[in-house]
Design a protein around this motif. Sequence first.
Motif, PDB file in Angstrom:
ATOM      1  N   SER A 123      -6.179   2.919   0.268  1.00  0.00           N
ATOM      2  CA  SER A 123      -5.071   3.366   1.121  1.00  0.00           C
ATOM      3  C   SER A 123      -4.498   4.717   0.706  1.00  0.00           C
ATOM      4  O   SER A 123      -3.477   5.138   1.240  1.00  0.00           O
ATOM      5  CB  SER A 123      -3.944   2.319   1.106  1.00  0.00           C
ATOM      6  OG  SER A 123      -4.405   1.070   1.544  1.00  0.00           O
TER       7      SER A 123
ATOM      8  N   ASN B 298       0.793  -1.220   0.000  1.00  0.00           N
ATOM      9  CA  ASN B 298       0.000   0.000   0.000  1.00  0.00           C
ATOM     10  C   ASN B 298       0.832   1.280   0.000  1.00  0.00           C
ATOM     11  O   ASN B 298       0.324   2.359   0.308  1.00  0.00           O
ATOM     12  CB  ASN B 298      -0.979   0.017   1.179  1.00  0.00           C
ATOM     13  CG  ASN B 298      -0.286  -0.071   2.518  1.00  0.00           C
ATOM     14  OD1 ASN B 298       0.926   0.110   2.622  1.00  0.00           O
ATOM     15  ND2 ASN B 298      -1.059  -0.366   3.551  1.00  0.00           N
TER      16      ASN B 298
ATOM     17  N   LYS C 159      -6.844  -4.079   0.823  1.00  0.00           N
ATOM     18  CA  LYS C 159      -6.529  -2.655   0.643  1.00  0.00           C
ATOM     19  C   LYS C 159      -5.145  -2.489   0.011  1.00  0.00           C
ATOM     20  O   LYS C 159      -4.228  -1.932   0.608  1.00  0.00           O
ATOM     21  CB  LYS C 159      -6.574  -1.919   1.982  1.00  0.00           C
ATOM     22  CG  LYS C 159      -7.945  -1.903   2.635  1.00  0.00           C
ATOM     23  CD  LYS C 159      -7.912  -1.108   3.930  1.00  0.00           C
ATOM     24  CE  LYS C 159      -9.291  -1.035   4.562  1.00  0.00           C
ATOM     25  NZ  LYS C 159      -9.284  -0.248   5.815  1.00  0.00           N
TER      26      LYS C 159
END
Length: 577
Positions: free
Chosen positions: A210, A150, A180
Amino acid sequence: MKKIILLFALLFILDASAEGLSSAPLITSNSGERYDHTARPTIVSASPNVEIRSTDSLSSEKRELKQQISLFDFLTEIQKKDLVTGHPSIDFTPQIQAAINAAAGKTLFVPAGSYLLKAQKGNTLLTIANTISIKGQRGSQFLIDANVPNDVDVITVNPHTIADEGVEIDNLWIFEQAGKPARNIIKVNLDSEHGLKKLSITNSLFRAKSGFGIWVANPNKASSRGLFLSKIVGNEIYGGIQLDNLGDSNLIADNAITGPNIGIHFDLLNEVGALGSAAKLQIIRNNITSFGGAIVGSHARGIVIEDNNIEQTVPLQDGYSVALSYLDEVESGNPVAMSGVSVISRNKIEPADPTSRSNGLLLFKCNGTVVENNSIGTSQNGTKGASAITIRSSFKTVIRGNYLLPSLGGTGINIDSASLNTEFTRGVFSPVVPNVIEIKDQGLGTKGVWKSGVLASNWVPTSPKMVGFSFYKTRDNLVLLRGNLRKLKKVPNDGVIGFLPAGFLPEELTAKNGDVGEMFLSTIVIRTNGQPSPAVLRITRDTASGLGKIMLHTPNLDDLDTLSFDGITFYSLDIPT
């Protein structure tokens, strides 16, 4: 019978001759019907689905096709089969990057299908370094692999020159396969040597779990040109839009925006000498339910925020659903009005009560902003009341026709003492809870609000139920006085009755550039020994305090019963900024 056969033969010959005569237009049908190409065309077999194209348009289409590259041509056979499943497992990143590189200066067509993105290069999955137009179709989607870190962006735009022509993305969905992953969906990097003339993102879906859906980064205003002409229209964006130090001509319209960040966070390039800030940002017809506040922005001229639905659904303690600063103003020295006027109109600004604990709209150091015909609520902030509209250190703000719904203990409009020449026209004040105030006005020169005057110690209202001394300024700068007073004890002739603040002095006094001046008003009527009696009301200005002093002169002062300010009017000037 021979005559009939002969007639048909003649018609056949004539028809063949007509077929041999060609004219400029080419008439075709999507379903294959035939048409007469003579100068006066006659439809042989009719169809409602007809397209007429000239030879020029066909040549144009051929040229356009030469400028278009299909992503499908870069895929392996295995990848082509993988697209059909709808659940891709093969990494498409290298092939997509190769297609982007090959499409520099051209259009990259992305056929419908799900393309998995896995392989990162540095802190990004894909890089755009040249002018390009990427066009998808219904069902064109890039899926971010669940294992992408992320801190990696999906598409990074690194302009090749100081002013690349631009990047266009249309009808493309980019979202996570699961979890994510990744950070920002689109990140544009601008600096002193790399700029972008145009960014257009339309009809797409970006979901950043994110980071930001779209982020244009111009740290420390390194690119003095910013991004001139951005168009973000008709998208669904999770993660918000972050626009750092943009240039002129920006349109954000018809989007659905949500996620944990600020919905739209913009900062346009601020003043360059006396030129003022960058101009023309339109934020219109968006639905914004972001968690960190809907719209936060600064440094702009002539912006329009209009017809948006704005909701704050999670806690934003002491925050504002919409917070704007330095609009239509030069920062250094005194504020100077720029050519633009910013307008905030017809929005629904609704912080969820009591969840969000936030205010509605904030203007800070803005000049001439118009706030009109909005519906604005607040959310109770613990024991503190929230404000629907807050004006701080701003100048010539126009507030009119708004529908205000403050929550428990809240305020409709709150104007601080550093704000000058605010103009207020009442709209609808509709509190649904008790203990609310329509307007708290500490501003100087505010128009449209009755303000209580300060009386000298020897004077009081004639009755506790009557108005003591107050004043009001219309939008045309006409000052009205009202009040009924009596003296407590003997007072001298020309003694001070009360005081007027700056912004409410007669214009003759304001024009004296700080010197003590005076103005004799028309004779007024007072009551002495129960009988009407003439008197002269005089206003002078104190050099040290800048206050106007109201004084009374009459030969019958000792016998004075009451005096009335009702009906006294004069024109006043705005407080200079």
